[in-house]
Design an enzyme around this catalytic site. Structure first.
Site, PDB file in Angstrom:
ATOM      1  CG  HIS A  86      -0.607   0.377   2.484  1.00 46.26           C
ATOM      2  ND1 HIS A  86      -0.320  -0.534   3.473  1.00 46.26           N
ATOM      3  CD2 HIS A  86      -0.416   1.594   3.048  1.00 46.26           C
ATOM      4  CE1 HIS A  86       0.024   0.100   4.574  1.00 46.26           C
ATOM      5  NE2 HIS A  86      -0.020   1.389   4.345  1.00 46.26           N
ATOM      6  CG  ASP A 219       0.225  -3.960   2.815  1.00 41.76           C
ATOM      7  OD1 ASP A 219       0.837  -3.548   1.812  1.00 41.76           O
ATOM      8  OD2 ASP A 219      -0.546  -3.245   3.477  1.00 41.76           O
ATOM      9  CB  SER A 645       2.731   1.852   6.421  1.00 40.66           C
ATOM     10  OG  SER A 645       1.462   1.507   6.863  1.00 40.66           O
TER      11      SER A 645
HETATM   12  N1  ARG Z   1      -4.942   0.731   7.623  1.00 42.43           N
HETATM   13  C1  ARG Z   1      -3.658   0.837   6.998  1.00 42.43           C
HETATM   14  C2  ARG Z   1      -3.163   2.255   7.175  1.00 42.43           C
HETATM   15  O1  ARG Z   1      -3.617   2.954   7.953  1.00 42.43           O
HETATM   16  C3  ARG Z   1      -3.667   0.391   5.580  1.00 42.43           C
HETATM   17  C4  ARG Z   1      -4.355   1.294   4.620  1.00 42.43           C
HETATM   18  C5  ARG Z   1      -4.302   0.829   3.183  1.00 42.43           C
HETATM   19  N2  ARG Z   1      -5.284  -0.200   2.900  1.00 42.43           N
HETATM   20  C6  ARG Z   1      -6.600   0.024   2.637  1.00 42.43           C
HETATM   21  N3  ARG Z   1      -7.391  -1.003   2.434  1.00 42.43           N
HETATM   22  N4  ARG Z   1      -7.118   1.208   2.564  1.00 42.43           N
HETATM   23  O2  ARG Z   1      -2.726   3.033   6.441  1.00 42.43           O
HETATM   24  N1  GLU Z   2      -1.369   1.563   7.580  1.00 43.83           N
HETATM   25  C1  GLU Z   2      -0.706   2.577   8.348  1.00 43.83           C
HETATM   26  C2  GLU Z   2       0.286   3.379   7.512  1.00 43.83           C
HETATM   27  O1  GLU Z   2       0.090   3.538   6.338  1.00 43.83           O
HETATM   28  C3  GLU Z   2      -0.077   1.959   9.523  1.00 43.83           C
HETATM   29  C4  GLU Z   2      -1.152   1.592  10.424  1.00 43.83           C
HETATM   30  C5  GLU Z   2      -1.206   2.506  11.602  1.00 43.83           C
HETATM   31  O2  GLU Z   2      -1.786   3.594  11.549  1.00 43.83           O
HETATM   32  O3  GLU Z   2      -0.647   2.040  12.605  1.00 43.83           O
HETATM   33  O4  GLU Z   2       1.216   3.966   7.992  1.00 43.83           O
END
Ligand code: ARG
Ligand code: GLU
Length: 716
Positions: A86, A219, A645
Site C-alpha cells: 500500500h 502487504d 507502514s
Molecule cells: N490501515 C492501513 C493504514 O492505515 C492500511 C491502509 C491501506 N489499505 C486500505 N485497504 N485502505 O494506512
Molecule cells: N497503515 C498505516 C500506515 O500507512 C499503519 C497503520 C497505523 O496507523 O498504525 O502507515
C-alpha cells in the site's frame, strides 16, 4: 499524609509503567539513557549502540523514509528495499496498463534492466540527530518576538551545519516546542520498482479486512535504490548502479512465538499523547462523531453504486479506500477510548498533576491554572471545531466536484497556460456524475441539519432557502448547466484547448463554480481564521502544559515525544489480546486462514490460482512454521501509527522478522492513549514474504542477495 501521598503517587506511576511496557515511540539516540535496560530485560540481545550510532554502522543505517509517508528498509547489499504494497501502490498503479495490469497480476523484474523507474520517489536515510534545545532556548528566552528568534536561530544552526557536511538538515520541534532536534538526512532520488505481488495477495481483504485482526494480507513490495558510480545520491540515470548501503537487515527464518521481544524502527507520523482530558472528550464526543457521520453517509452512497457497477467500482476504489481508512480508524479509536476509560485515566492523572503543582509554590504560580484555562478554551473551541470538521469532511475532502471547481479559481482570475487546471482528464476518468450528485444531495442535507444556520456559509444557507430545503432540487438546479459538475466534461476539456479567456469566462458564469467559490472563500477568509485564533491559544497553552508535565512528572516518568514523522524505535512483545469478554485473539495467522476467506471472483477476497496450488501441495519450502503451516501475519504490542507502514519488525538480534503495515482497530486509540490491553500492531511474517517471492513469483534470485538466518532452536 504527604508521605502517604508520595508513596501513592510513586505506586501510580510505577504501575503505569509496568502495565504499559509496549508504550512509547522513542528517540533512537536516547535509547541508552532511557530504554536500553528495559529493552534488555525484555529480551533484547543488542546494545543501544547497535541500534543507533553515529560512530559506526548500526541498524538505523538500514532504515529509510519511503515516499514521504511510509517507512522502508534495506535488505541487501545491492540497495534492495522492502516496504508495503500500500506504500508502493501509486507507483505500481502508474506502471499498470490494461495489457500489463501489475496491480491485478503483480510485477516481478527478473533482472536489473526490468526494474521500473519512479520519478519523484525518494528514499531518505537519517545520518545523525542532535539535541539543539539549549541553543534555541537561549535565543528564544528574553527575545522580543519569541517565534522569530527561534526561526532565526534554527536558520543559523542549519547554516553552520552546511559548512560541516553536505547532508540535508532540518530542525524540528518536539514536545510541543519544549525540545528541538537537528536531523541530518541524505536523500536518494533514483528508486526503482523491483517486485509486487498481485493485489489479491498484497491487498487481500482490502477494505473489509483493513484495520482488522485476524489478518491475511501479504502487504509488501520491493524497490531498489540506485546511486551514481561513487555511491552518492543522484537523479535517475541509466549510468546509475545499485546502491551499496552502510548496513542492510538480515532476515530471520525462525519466526516468532508469544512473549518474544520485537521492535519497530520507522517514521511514525502523528500522535497526541499529552492532551488534557477535555481535549480527549472533544475528540470523542464532537470531532470523531462528526467525521464518522459524514463518512457513514458518503460510504453508503458510494458502496450502493459500486456494488452494482464494475465501472463505478473501479472509478471509486481508491477514493473509497481512503475515505473508509479514516472512518474505520476513528470508529476503533472512539471504541477504544471508551472501553479503556481514557477520560477517567486523564482525570486521575490531572488530579495528580494538580496536587503535585499545589505542593510547589513556583509550579503553582506557573502551572496552577493551566487545566482551568484548557476548560475555557476548549469550550469556546467547540462550535469552531464542529464547523471545521463538517466543512472539511463535506466540502474539502468529501465532494470531489466542489473541490475541483474551486481549484479553477486561480485560472478564472488570471487565465494563462500556466494557471490552467491540470490533471482534469484523470479527474474525470474516475468521476461519475450520478454518484456525485447523489452524494451531494445526501451530504448537503446532512450538513444543513448538523450545524446551526449561523455556522453555515451564507451561500449554502441561501441555496437551501431558495429551494425550501429540497436538496435534490437544489443540487439539480446548481449542476444542470454546469460544465464542471457534469457527466460530459468534453466541453470544458475542449475549451481548455482553445481560447483560454473564453473558457475562463464560461467557468466564471457557471452556477456550480460560483457556489463552490462562495462557500470555500467564506470558509477560508472568515470561519477558518476565527477557529485559528482559538486554536492558536490552545496550542500555546499545550506547549506550557507539556513543559509542566515534563517538570512535574519528570522525576519518575520517562517521556517520549509525540510522533512527528521523525525516526523512532518502539518495542514490545508478541502477545495475544482480548478486545471483548470471551474472545482472545491468537498472535499468528496462517495460509489456512487465507484460503478460508477465499471468495472466487470477489473484488476483495479472490485469490491467484497459483497460491491455492501451493497451499494444496503444501509446497512451502523452508518457510513453513515448525507445525508445518505457512505463517502469514502476526501481532505484537509495539506502539505504532500511520507512517510506520513498511517499518521493519526486528527480533532480539535486530533481524527482520516481519513488516509492519497496520494496527488492530480496537486499539487505534493508541494515537491518544496507548493501552497494552488492546493496542496491537500488525505485521506480515517475513517468512510469508520470502515464500511469495520465491515459491509464488519464482523470483528466487532475489533471495540470493538477501542474508537469511536460521538458528537452531537451542541457540535462539
Ligand atoms: N490501515 C492501513 C493504514 O492505515 C492500511 C491502509 C491501506 N489499505 C486500505 N485497504 N485502505 O494506512
Ligand atoms: N497503515 C498505516 C500506515 O500507512 C499503519 C497503520 C497505523 O496507523 O498504525 O502507515
Amino acid at each position: 499524609m504527604k508521605f502517604i501521598n508520595f508513596l501513592f503517587f510513586l505506586f501510580l506511576s510505577l504501575s503505569y509503567y509496568t502495565s504499559n511496557a509496549g508504550e512509547g515511540m522513542w528517540l533512537p539516540f536516547l535509547l541508552s539513557d532511557l530504554n536500553e535496560s528495559e529493552m534488555r530485560d525484555m529480551g533484547l540481545q543488542l546494545t543501544a549502540e547497535d541500534i543507533y550510532s553515529v560512530n559506526q554502522s548500526s541498524l538505523k543505517d538500514a532504515i529509510i523514509s519511503f515516499g514521504g509517508f511510509c517507512t522502508g528498509e534495506v535488505i541487501s547489499n545491492k540497495g534492495l528495499i522492502l516496504t508495503n504494497h500500500h506504500c508502493g501502490y501509486g507507483q505500481i498503479q502508474k506502471h499498470s496498463t490494461l495489457e500489463n495490469d501489475y496491480l491485478k497480476n503483480g510485477f516481478w523484474a527478473m533482472n536489473h534492466s526490468e526494474e521500473k523507474t519512479n520519478p519523484g520517489l525518494k528514499a531518505i536515510f537519517v545520518k545523525y540527530m542532535e539535541d539543539v534545545t539549549n541553543r534555541i532556548m537561549a535565543a528564544a528566552n528574553g527575545a522580543e518576538n519569541r517565534e522569530m528568534a527561534i526561526q532565526e536561530e534554527i536558520a543559523a544552526i542549519i547554516a553552520e551545519q552546511k559548512n560541516i557536511d553536505t547532508y540535508d538538515h532540518q530542525i524540528k520541534p518536539f514536545f510541543y516546542g519544549n525540545q528541538y532536534i537537528l536531523i541530518a538526512t541524505e536523500s536518494y532520488g533514483d528508486v526503482r520498482l523491483v517486485g509486487a505481488p498481485p493485489s489479491s495477495i498484497g491487498k487481500y481483504g482490502a477494505d473489509t479486512d483493513n484495520w482488522m485482526w485476524p489478518r491475511h494480507t501479504g502487504d509488501f513490495a520491493l524497490f531498489r535504490i540506485y546511486a551514481n558510480r561513487d555511491n552518492q545520491p543522484a537523479a535517475f540515470s541509466s549510468e546509475n548502479v545499485p546502491y551499496t548501503p552502510e548496513r542492510f537487515l538480515e532476515i530471520s527464518l525462525n519466526g516468532v512465538k508469544d512473549g518474544d521481544f520485537t521492535m519497530i524502527f520507522g517514521f511514525p507520523g502523528r500522535t497526541e499523547q499529552y492532551l488534557p482530558g477535555v481535549a480527549v472528550q472533544q475528540i470523542m464526543e464532537v470531532v470523531n462523531p462528526a467525521r464518522i457521520a459524514v463518512r457513514d453517509e458518503l460510504l453508503a452512497q458510494l458502496d450502493r453504486r459500486m456494488r452494482v457497477s464494475d465501472a463505478v467500482r473501479i472509478q471509486y476504489a481508491a477514493k473509497y479506500a481512503r475515505i473508509s481508512n479514516g472512518w474505520k480508524k476513528w470508529k476503533g479509536e472512539n471504541l477504544g477510548l471508551q472501553t479503556t476509560d481514557a477520560r477517567g485515566k486523564k482525570a486521575k492523572r490531572e488530579a495528580e498533576f494538580q496536587e503535585l503543582v499545589s505542593q510547589n509554590e513556583a509550579w503553582q504560580a506557573q502551572y496552577g491554572s493551566i487545566l482551568e484555562e484548557f476548560n475555557t478554551l476548549y469550550a469556546s473551541y467547540q462550535p469552531h471545531v464542529l464547523r471545521e470538521t463538517y466543512f472539511s469532511e463535506v466540502f474539502l475532502s468529501g465532494l470531489e466536484a466542489v473541490r475541483i471547481a474551486y481549484t479553477m479559481k486561480r485560472f478564472v482570475e488570471n487565465p494563462t497556460e500556466k494557471s490552467a487546471p491540470k490533471g482534469l482528464d484523470e479527474f474525470y476518468k474516475d468521476y461519475n456524475h450520478e454518484v456525485q450528485t447523489e452524494a451531494m444531495i445526501a451530504l448537503f442535507e446532512l450538513f444543513a441539519n448538523a450545524l446551526p444556520e449561523s455556522e453555515q456559509p451564507r451561500a449554502f444557507v441561501a441555496l437551501g432557502k431558495k429551494y425550501k430545503g429540497n436538496w435534490a432540487k437544489a443540487v439539480d438546479k446548481l449542476t444542470k448547466k454546469s460544465s464542471i459538475a457534469t457527466e460530459d466534461p468534453s466541453k470544458l476539456l475542449a475549451g481548455l484547448e482553445g481560447d483560454l479567456d473564453k473558457v475562463a469566462k464560461q467557468i466564471s458564469n457557471d452556477a456550480f463554480y460560483q457556489f463552490a467559490v462562495a462557500i470555500i472563500d467564506e470558509y477560508l477568509t472568515e470561519q477558518r481564521p476565527a477557529s485559528r485564533e482559538v486554536k492558536d491559544a490552545i496550542d500555546a497553552l499545550q506547549t506550557q502544559y507539556m513543559e509542566a508535565q515534563l517538570n512535574v512528572f519528570g522525576e519518575d516518568k520517562r517521556f517520549y515525544p509525540d510522533a512527528n514523522s521523525t525516526l523512532r524505535v518502539s518495542y514490545g512483545q508478541v502477545e495475544p489480546f482480548s478486545p471483548v469478554d470471551g474472545i482472545t485473539y491468537n498472535t499468528q495467522t496462517y495460509l489456512d486462514g487465507v484460503i478460508a476467506k477465499y471468495i472466487p471472483g470477489d473484488y476483495e477476497f479472490d485469490l491467484p490460482k497459483r497460491l491455492i496450488e501451493l497451499y494444496e501441495s503444501k509446497d512451502f519450502g523452508p518457510y513453513a512454521d515448525t507445525n508445518g503451516k505457512m505463517p502469514v501475519c502476526f501481532i505484537a504490542s509495539n506502539h505504532t501509527t500511520g507512517g510506520n507502514s513498511g517499518s521493519p519488525a526486528l527480533d532480539a538480534h535486530g533481524r527482520l522478522i516481519g513488516l509492519n503495515f497496520d494496527r488492530a482497530w480496537e486499539g487505534t486509540m493508541s494515537d491518544i492513549n496507548y493501552d497494552i490491553s488492546r493496542c496491537r500492531n500488525i505485521m506480515v511474517d517475513a517468512r510469508y514474504i520470502l515464500f511469495i517471492v520465491d515459491k509464488f513469483a519464482g523470483a528466487g534470485y532475489l533471495l540470493e542477495e538477501m542474508t537469511l538466518v536460521e538458528t537452531a532452536a537451542d541457540n535462539l
